[in-house]
Design a protein around this motif. Sequence first.
Motif, PDB file in Angstrom:
ATOM      1  N   ILE A  98       4.927   8.994  -3.492  1.00 27.70           N
ATOM      2  CA  ILE A  98       3.692   8.215  -3.647  1.00 27.70           C
ATOM      3  C   ILE A  98       3.974   6.743  -3.374  1.00 27.70           C
ATOM      4  O   ILE A  98       3.225   6.066  -2.668  1.00 27.70           O
ATOM      5  CB  ILE A  98       3.085   8.408  -5.051  1.00 27.70           C
ATOM      6  N   LEU A  99       5.061   6.247  -3.921  1.00 23.81           N
ATOM      7  CA  LEU A  99       5.455   4.847  -3.708  1.00 23.81           C
ATOM      8  C   LEU A  99       5.692   4.578  -2.222  1.00 23.81           C
ATOM      9  O   LEU A  99       5.224   3.582  -1.669  1.00 23.81           O
ATOM     10  CB  LEU A  99       6.705   4.535  -4.540  1.00 23.81           C
ATOM     11  N   ARG A 100       6.381   5.484  -1.546  1.00 23.99           N
ATOM     12  CA  ARG A 100       6.639   5.328  -0.108  1.00 23.99           C
ATOM     13  C   ARG A 100       5.335   5.288   0.689  1.00 23.99           C
ATOM     14  O   ARG A 100       5.134   4.424   1.540  1.00 23.99           O
ATOM     15  CB  ARG A 100       7.524   6.479   0.395  1.00 23.99           C
ATOM     16  N   CYS A 101       4.433   6.208   0.381  1.00 22.94           N
ATOM     17  CA  CYS A 101       3.154   6.266   1.106  1.00 22.94           C
ATOM     18  C   CYS A 101       2.305   5.024   0.877  1.00 22.94           C
ATOM     19  O   CYS A 101       1.708   4.490   1.820  1.00 22.94           O
ATOM     20  CB  CYS A 101       2.364   7.502   0.697  1.00 22.94           C
ATOM     21  N   THR A 102       2.231   4.572  -0.353  1.00 19.34           N
ATOM     22  CA  THR A 102       1.406   3.394  -0.633  1.00 19.34           C
ATOM     23  C   THR A 102       1.992   2.149   0.018  1.00 19.34           C
ATOM     24  O   THR A 102       1.249   1.340   0.579  1.00 19.34           O
ATOM     25  CB  THR A 102       1.228   3.177  -2.149  1.00 19.34           C
ATOM     26  N   HIS A 103       3.295   2.019   0.004  1.00 18.73           N
ATOM     27  CA  HIS A 103       3.914   0.843   0.608  1.00 18.73           C
ATOM     28  C   HIS A 103       3.828   0.891   2.124  1.00 18.73           C
ATOM     29  O   HIS A 103       3.656  -0.140   2.770  1.00 18.73           O
ATOM     30  CB  HIS A 103       5.344   0.690   0.124  1.00 18.73           C
ATOM     31  N   GLN A 104       3.920   2.086   2.686  1.00 19.03           N
ATOM     32  CA  GLN A 104       3.740   2.234   4.126  1.00 19.03           C
ATOM     33  C   GLN A 104       2.332   1.800   4.537  1.00 19.03           C
ATOM     34  O   GLN A 104       2.128   1.281   5.630  1.00 19.03           O
ATOM     35  CB  GLN A 104       3.992   3.689   4.527  1.00 19.03           C
ATOM     36  N   ALA A 105       1.380   1.988   3.638  1.00 16.20           N
ATOM     37  CA  ALA A 105       0.000   1.563   3.896  1.00 16.20           C
ATOM     38  C   ALA A 105      -0.225   0.098   3.518  1.00 16.20           C
ATOM     39  O   ALA A 105      -1.337  -0.406   3.639  1.00 16.20           O
ATOM     40  CB  ALA A 105      -0.970   2.456   3.131  1.00 16.20           C
ATOM     41  N   GLY A 106       0.819  -0.574   3.045  1.00  7.73           N
ATOM     42  CA  GLY A 106       0.698  -1.992   2.701  1.00  7.73           C
ATOM     43  C   GLY A 106      -0.011  -2.245   1.389  1.00  7.73           C
ATOM     44  O   GLY A 106      -0.567  -3.319   1.177  1.00  7.73           O
ATOM     45  N   ARG A 107       0.002  -1.271   0.496  1.00  5.58           N
ATOM     46  CA  ARG A 107      -0.682  -1.429  -0.785  1.00  5.58           C
ATOM     47  C   ARG A 107       0.288  -1.223  -1.943  1.00  5.58           C
ATOM     48  O   ARG A 107       1.074  -0.277  -1.932  1.00  5.58           O
ATOM     49  CB  ARG A 107      -1.807  -0.416  -0.916  1.00  5.58           C
ATOM     50  N   PRO A 108       0.219  -2.073  -2.928  1.00  3.26           N
ATOM     51  CA  PRO A 108       1.079  -1.883  -4.099  1.00  3.26           C
ATOM     52  C   PRO A 108       0.587  -0.718  -4.952  1.00  3.26           C
ATOM     53  O   PRO A 108      -0.588  -0.352  -4.917  1.00  3.26           O
ATOM     54  CB  PRO A 108       0.957  -3.208  -4.853  1.00  3.26           C
ATOM     55  N   LEU A 109       1.502  -0.151  -5.716  1.00  5.32           N
ATOM     56  CA  LEU A 109       1.209   0.953  -6.625  1.00  5.32           C
ATOM     57  C   LEU A 109       1.455   0.470  -8.048  1.00  5.32           C
ATOM     58  O   LEU A 109       2.482  -0.144  -8.327  1.00  5.32           O
ATOM     59  CB  LEU A 109       2.121   2.148  -6.306  1.00  5.32           C
ATOM     60  N   HIS A 110       0.508   0.741  -8.929  1.00  2.00           N
ATOM     61  CA  HIS A 110       0.626   0.365 -10.342  1.00  2.00           C
ATOM     62  C   HIS A 110       0.336   1.577 -11.206  1.00  2.00           C
ATOM     63  O   HIS A 110      -0.283   2.543 -10.762  1.00  2.00           O
ATOM     64  CB  HIS A 110      -0.362  -0.761 -10.691  1.00  2.00           C
ATOM     65  N   LEU A 111       0.759   1.511 -12.445  1.00  2.30           N
ATOM     66  CA  LEU A 111       0.488   2.583 -13.394  1.00  2.30           C
ATOM     67  C   LEU A 111       0.484   2.023 -14.804  1.00  2.30           C
ATOM     68  O   LEU A 111       0.948   0.902 -15.047  1.00  2.30           O
ATOM     69  CB  LEU A 111       1.514   3.716 -13.258  1.00  2.30           C
TER      70      LEU A 111
END
Length: 169
Positions: A98-111
């Motif tokens: 999930i982290l890889r996909c979100t960063h590849q899309a240029g978006r940070p991931l939070h939880l």
Amino acid sequence: MKIDTRLACTRDKDTIWTLYESALRAHIESIWGWDPVWQRDYFSKAYAAAASYIVELDTKLCGYIQLDIDDTGVYLRMLVLTPTVRSMGIGASLLQEILRCTHQAGRPLHLRVFRVNSAAKRFYEREGWVVEAEDEAFFTMTHPLNEFASMSGSTVALVPESFEVRMNV
């Protein structure tokens, strides 16, 4: 072990509710108390608003993921696995993907994680997550890679229908 995700559909809602209740009820009871009507309503609203994914291990249901995806970032609302598959590396592998996909899309991931759920907090910390904020009920966590996600300028689309994980662990 083969891990797959798929976008949840209407018929999955009751199954996901059962997973939600079994994983979170004790934590919620200890913080606010469990009001079944309120919880079911809250769950239904979140289910309608977020992208929910069934997680399968070798074609058998073993959990679910719920993501809030918008133009500025992604919020990991839920990563719930059945007790029988916890501590097998599945959660860590899913989180990394999930982290890889979100960063590849240029978006940070939070939880967010419940303050009373020390096992979950330890899990996220082992995976490199750090507390960025806290309140009386939650720790809000971020990953150091998030600072690079917003600088990537990527145009890779991240839409619920196209997000899926297929991997062997």
